[in-house]
Design an enzyme around this catalytic site. Structure first.
Site, PDB file in Angstrom:
ATOM      1  N   CYS A 122     -88.078 -24.814 111.910  1.00  0.00           N
ATOM      2  CA  CYS A 122     -87.250 -25.984 112.203  1.00  0.00           C
ATOM      3  C   CYS A 122     -87.800 -26.678 113.447  1.00  0.00           C
ATOM      4  CB  CYS A 122     -85.816 -25.523 112.445  1.00  0.00           C
ATOM      5  SG  CYS A 122     -84.710 -26.782 113.132  1.00  0.00           S
ATOM      6  N   HIS A 273     -80.148 -24.572 106.572  1.00  0.00           N
ATOM      7  CA  HIS A 273     -80.403 -24.433 108.012  1.00  0.00           C
ATOM      8  C   HIS A 273     -80.055 -25.721 108.751  1.00  0.00           C
ATOM      9  CE1 HIS A 273     -82.619 -22.949 111.618  1.00  0.00           C
ATOM     10  NE2 HIS A 273     -82.813 -24.260 111.797  1.00  0.00           N
ATOM     11  N   GLU A 274     -80.565 -26.832 108.270  1.00  0.00           N
ATOM     12  CA  GLU A 274     -80.378 -28.087 108.995  1.00  0.00           C
ATOM     13  C   GLU A 274     -78.928 -28.566 108.957  1.00  0.00           C
ATOM     14  OE1 GLU A 274     -82.662 -28.906 110.904  1.00  0.00           O
ATOM     15  OE2 GLU A 274     -84.318 -27.767 110.022  1.00  0.00           O
ATOM     16  N   HIS A 277     -77.107 -27.191 111.837  1.00  0.00           N
ATOM     17  CA  HIS A 277     -77.230 -28.009 113.046  1.00  0.00           C
ATOM     18  C   HIS A 277     -76.298 -29.217 112.990  1.00  0.00           C
ATOM     19  CE1 HIS A 277     -80.404 -25.689 114.767  1.00  0.00           C
ATOM     20  NE2 HIS A 277     -81.360 -26.082 113.935  1.00  0.00           N
ATOM     21  N   HIS A 283     -79.657 -22.307 117.080  1.00  0.00           N
ATOM     22  CA  HIS A 283     -80.440 -21.230 116.487  1.00  0.00           C
ATOM     23  C   HIS A 283     -79.833 -19.865 116.791  1.00  0.00           C
ATOM     24  CE1 HIS A 283     -84.207 -23.969 116.233  1.00  0.00           C
ATOM     25  NE2 HIS A 283     -83.491 -24.014 115.131  1.00  0.00           N
TER      26      HIS A 283
END
Length: 319
Positions: A122, A273-274, A277, A283
């Site tokens: 990332c 994953h994104e 965020h 993380h």
């Protein structure tokens, strides 16, 4: 499952890549090969075993890499007098990197450390403004703006500074795709949103009008105007912004796939994953968590208990 074919990778390029990886890291040649990008990772071949006191061509490129992900500050990276010198500051930065990635903190560029650096990841930095780490009890800051406020100190997962999150009144979020987004990317990204919806208080729906969506998704190349340009194949795969910015960018030059396709990256896994965020998670130091910064090619991954605990802790906090 098959690769989407956003870009074709020739057999000759793959053969060269595999040869380069075996040459650099013979002890890990059986692991998933990753295309070496032109952003500078070829310099690693000169640095195996480098330690404090060494002066080797390529150290300045290692410093640039560590600076990009927050381990070195601007003053150190812009110094020209010792750019290829392995000094105490670089040793300290490497130890911090090793701690973040659960490696032995030797401060030496051993095979294990270089193999971790070689992995795709990332684009969100591990350390921002010198204040963050992925380990427990560390302070995490927003990558794009300074916001004061109390820090949450948690066991593995982490938040942005000020515990940035969507307001209570905004539990339903819309997402839209920039026109000309590869059509085969839509379904796996939508599945990623459904996975987060099943484990949070959020609901999501696709918005046909990209500009009016809360979350804006696009595939970009190189310098795309957000201050975080993409490199070439490999390296940084995607990045997203903390709440309530809502931007999620994939690197369009990567070899994207649906599912576990060798030498390709699963769109749904990267999207999971994104989106973490986008919802406010930083993380994690748990390698099994979706919020672990590195993302392996040829594999898929889902949410981990650490991710779910983190998002629930963020949205039940009172700060």
């Amino acid at each position: 499952m098959r690769a989407m074919g956003f870009q074709e990778i020739s057999l000759s390029f793959f053969t060269f890549t595999l040869f380069l990886l075996i040459t650099l890291f013979p002890s890990i040649s059986s692991s998933q090969p990753k295309p070496v990008d032109s952003h500078g990772l070829v310099f690693l071949k000169n640095l195996i075993g480098c330690k404090k006191g060494d002066k080797v061509e390529g150290i300045h490129q290692m410093k640039k890499y560590l600076h990009h992900f927050g381990y070195l500050n601007d003053v150190h990276i812009h110094s020209k007098s010792n750019e290829d010198e392995f000094d105490e500051i670089l040793e300290s930065a490497i130890k911090t990197y090793q701690i973040n990635y659960n490696l032995k903190a030797t401060g030496t560029l051993d095979n294990t450390t270089l193999a971790q650096i070689l992995k795709s990841r990332c684009g969100v930095a591990d350390i921002i403004n010198g204040k963050t780490r992925m380990k427990s009890g560390t302070k995490v800051v927003n990558q794009h703006r300074k916001i004061s406020g109390p820090f949450h100190e948690v066991s593995h997962f982490a938040f942005f500074e000020g515990s940035l999150k969507w307001p209570d009144s905004k539990s339903h979020l819309t997402y839209g795709f920039l026109p000309k987004t590869p059509s085969k990317a839509v379904d796996p990204v939508s599945r990623a949103f459904r996975t987060w919806a099943a484990n949070t208080h959020f609901s999501f729906s696709q918005e046909s009008d990209y500009e009016s969506a809360d979350i804006k998704i696009s595939f970009e190349r190189g310098d795309h105007g957000d201050g975080s340009p993409f490199d070439s194949v490999g390296g940084v795969l995607a990045h997203a912004f903390a709440p309530t910015d809502g931007r999620l960018h994939f690197d369009a030059v990567e070899h994207w796939a649906i599912g576990a396709v060798p030498n390709s990256y699963d769109v749904e896994t990267v999207a999971l994953h994104e989106i973490g965020h986008l919802l406010g998670l930083y993380h994690s130091s748990v390698e099994g968590a979706i919020m672990w910064p590195s993302i392996m090619g040829g594999t898929t991954k889902g949410l981990h208990a650490d991710d779910i605990e983190g998002i629930k802790a963020l949205y039940t906090s009172t700060s």
